[in-house]
Design an enzyme around this catalytic site. Structure first.
Site, PDB file in Angstrom:
ATOM      1  N   GLU A  52      26.296 -19.085 -17.431  1.00 53.69           N
ATOM      2  CA  GLU A  52      25.257 -18.404 -18.361  1.00 53.69           C
ATOM      3  C   GLU A  52      25.202 -16.910 -18.431  1.00 53.69           C
ATOM      4  OE1 GLU A  52      22.402 -22.406 -18.788  1.00 53.69           O
ATOM      5  OE2 GLU A  52      22.021 -20.757 -17.123  1.00 53.69           O
ATOM      6  N   ASP A 101      18.020 -15.754  -8.301  1.00 54.21           N
ATOM      7  CA  ASP A 101      18.039 -16.061 -10.093  1.00 54.21           C
ATOM      8  C   ASP A 101      17.034 -14.845 -10.549  1.00 54.21           C
ATOM      9  OD1 ASP A 101      18.326 -17.339 -12.316  1.00 54.21           O
ATOM     10  OD2 ASP A 101      18.782 -19.174 -11.195  1.00 54.21           O
ATOM     11  N   HIS A 104      21.948 -14.179 -14.254  1.00 55.16           N
ATOM     12  CA  HIS A 104      20.892 -14.462 -13.573  1.00 55.16           C
ATOM     13  C   HIS A 104      20.363 -13.739 -12.501  1.00 55.16           C
ATOM     14  CE1 HIS A 104      20.103 -18.319 -15.896  1.00 55.16           C
ATOM     15  NE2 HIS A 104      21.552 -18.673 -15.627  1.00 55.16           N
TER      16      HIS A 104
HETATM   17  C1  ACM Z   1      23.354 -24.387 -14.715  1.00 51.32           C
HETATM   18  O1  ACM Z   1      22.675 -25.549 -14.270  1.00 51.32           O
HETATM   19  N1  ACM Z   1      23.027 -23.261 -15.268  1.00 51.32           N
HETATM   20  C2  ACM Z   1      24.312 -24.411 -13.454  1.00 51.32           C
END
Ligand code: ACM
Length: 632
Positions: A348, A216, A286
């Protein structure tokens, strides 16, 4: 793992031996506290009893040489918990082990003829406990027998030093093939020893999947041999957020990663407990930690491993060199994780950098894509092709629906259930993980009474009540719902103790929604009769968990002249009590212990305040529940 963290106080933890059980039960506690509730269970009179240390009374009969490991597991369980030293015989019928009076625990692949399990699969088992003999049958030498043993362990009881198991017949098969917990390790990571402890407890509750979120923005946590900077650079950030304020940073370097040797160890430990690990390598968003290590994966800006979490505009560039890198990474990942699924994240993803990049705009044209969402879809499809070519399946968060799903993708629905519903309608497999029901980083109580957390509210009852199969799907579409996953993101979870607090007892509820058919589910039975025995075990083992509020009282105001409160604790065992006050003070160990229903009379205009909390044998406290009483 090579972890270090200055200001280390928060990362200390006590290894707990979860296996020293040997618990005893109050008479009114359930004798058959099996979690998750079996598909079908028949109670019969009597007990299978082994006197204290009378080892000559018992033999384990292993009719299937392939499951020697499971016979050994049973043997060592009986030894560790009950001090019994029980021999293993390889087949039934003759020899000294089978003389009259010797009781047997038989492991067999032969299902009883009477069994009416509709869907016998590798995880199904039949368990029959009668006074002289216990038989566990399962189709194969795999998880069925293992799960039969887990149920048997949960039924084992000691009374005055004797091992006593109530006569019971169970026919059991899981509702869903995927019953999963997601472990986030980017913001905080946890020792290998704790991950193993977690795997042990997952197996106890028949969870079979651990989704390991390994990369991440705030840290890359898996060693990749071909790209050493991923961990040399990407595994370290310069600071960590203090509390809730994203502007407040501690200026202490934090980091660490799991070496490939550690990962192999964990994968094999999990496999022995029939748990498959799904590794997640996040893309295209991410990815700040990877970009910090190798800026050419993005747009050659100055990147830093993020110190706080969020959604960053800096994402991978969809260049051939990036795909080559990701394929190299995934090749090492697939060599480490033998399971069928590879998770590629996909959540995201802001499209700003792609929208303003001449390279990306050109690629959209040459590939005939509609827009940046189409480009994301192109990105994911290209990765899926690679994963499929390597014999694996791809799973991603529900954003991968945007711009069109990759042809074989499995979708993990987290932003509610609509992504999962849409994917199932399109004929794709789905794992349900909606934030409102199964995000275990969300709070379990009122914010002011809980440890620092990300917010939200998913109390035990809400988790328990979740049904992963949406009613709006047809029967054929419903078959695409492969299961349910609870996600534990660890932005606010810096210690194993807090991780345990966040997942227990919600993980027991998760197990039941993933395994038990709806007809076997019963929240009152779960909370009042079965869970207390399990929480007593955790309590004795020194494990951290959240003590549920006293049952039978709520934070409210009542008006009347006579009141009666019958209270229950969701933790059983000697030394665990409900403490209460009627003087407005918060109950502690100096206060009255609840022993029988509380009868309270008030005259007109009087006011009393009843406060109650559970304090367990190990000293853990539930929150205080307060009922204000007005005399009428
Ligand atoms: C997430 O909680 N962004 C998958």
């Amino acid at each position: 793992s090579q972890t270090s963290h200055s200001g280390d106080a928060g990362r200390r933890w006590q290894p707990s031996s979860i296996h020293t059980i040997g618990f005893s039960r109050d008479k009114d506690q359930s004798l058959r506290p099996v979690i998750p509730a079996p598909a079908s269970m028949r109670q019969m009179p009597g007990f299978f009893t082994i006197g204290n240390k009378k080892i000559s009374q018992l033999v384990i009969v292993n009719e299937n040489q392939e499951n020697k490991k499971l016979a050994t597991l049973l043997q060592s369980y009986l030894n560790v918990h009950f001090g019994l030293d029980v021999p293993i015989a390889s087949s039934g019928g003759s020899g000294a082990a089978f003389s009259a009076g010797v009781k047997q625990i038989v492991l067999t692949r032969v299902m009883p003829r009477s069994t009416d399990l509709k869907a016998i699969n590798k995880e199904a088992y039949h368990l029959k406990i009668s006074p002289e003999k216990i038989t566990i049958s399962a189709e194969d030498s795999g998880p069925g027998l293992f799960y039969g043993l887990q149920s048997l362990f949960q039924l084992m009881n000691t009374t005055e030093g004797n091992l006593e198991i109530p006569c019971t017949e169970i026919e059991d098969v899981p509702r869903y093939p995927i019953r999963s917990l997601m472990l986030g390790v980017s913001y905080h990571l946890f020792p290998v020893s704790y991950i193993k402890e977690l795997i042990d407890l997952m197996a106890t509750y028949k969870l079979n999947t651990l989704h390991w979120h390994l990369t991440d923005d705030t840290g890359w946590r898996i060693e990749i041999k071909k790209y050493p900077l991923l961990t040399r650079v990407g595994a370290w950030r310069s600071a960590t957020q203090i509390g809730k304020d994203a502007q407040a940073l501690d200026d202490q370097p934090y980091g660490g990663y799991y070496s490939q040797e550690e990962i192999k160890d964990i994968v094999s430990y999990a496999r022995e407990r029939y748990i498959t690990i799904i590794p997640e390598i996040e893309m295209p968003g991410h990815s700040m930690a990877a970009l910090a290590a190798y800026p050419w994966l993005g747009f050659n800006q100055k990147y830093k491993v993020a110190t706080t979490w969020g959604i960053y505009n800096e994402i991978y560039a969809p260049k051939d060199s990036t795909f080559a890198f990701l394929e190299d990474v995934l090749t090492e990942v697939m060599a480490l994780f033998p399971g069928p699924y590879i998770h590629i994240g996909g959540d995201e993803v802001p499209k700003n950098t792609w929208a303003t990049s001449p390279f990306c705009q050109q690629l959209i044209k040459t590939e005939g894509l509609k827009d940046e969402a189409g480009l994301q879809s192109y990105f994911i499809r290209r990765i899926e092709k690679f994963i499929n070519a390597n014999g694996r399946k791809m799973i991603g968060w529900d954003e991968i629906l945007e711009g069109g799903l990759a042809p074989n993708a499995t979708v993990e629905s987290w932003r509610g259930t609509s992504g999962g519903i849409e994917a199932a309608k399109q004929g794709h497999d789905v794992v349900m993980a909606p934030t409102d029901y199964v995000y275990f980083d969300y709070l379990q109580g009122k914010e002011e009474e809980e440890p620092l957390g990300i917010g939200g509210f998913t109390p035990l009852s809400k988790v328990y009540g979740y049904d992963p199969t949406p009613k709006e799907l047809s029967a054929a579409q419903q078959r695409h719902i492969l299961g349910v996953e609870a996600c534990v993101w660890t932005e606010f979870i810096a210690t194993p103790a807090k991780f345990s607090y966040m997942i227990f007892p919600r993980m027991m509820a998760l197990a039941e929604i993933g395994w038990s058919p709806l007809k076997s589910k019963d929240y009152t039975d779960f909370l009042r009769r079965r869970l207390p025995v399990h929480l007593e075990r955790l309590d004795r083992a020194g494990m951290v968990y959240r003590v549920p509020e006293v049952i039978g009282i709520t934070d409210t105001t009542l008006t009347g002249s006579q009141f009666e409160f019958t209270l229950h604790s969701a933790v059983a065992g000697a030394g665990t009590h409900i403490y209460y006050t009627l003087d407005g003070f918060d109950p502690d160990l100096t206060c009255s212990i609840y022993e029988q229903p509380l009868k309270i009379r008030l005259s007109k205009g009087q006011e009393r305040v009843l406060k109650a909390r559970v304090i367990t044998a190990s000293g853990k406290k539930s929150v205080v529940t307060t009922t204000v009483l007005h005399g009428k």
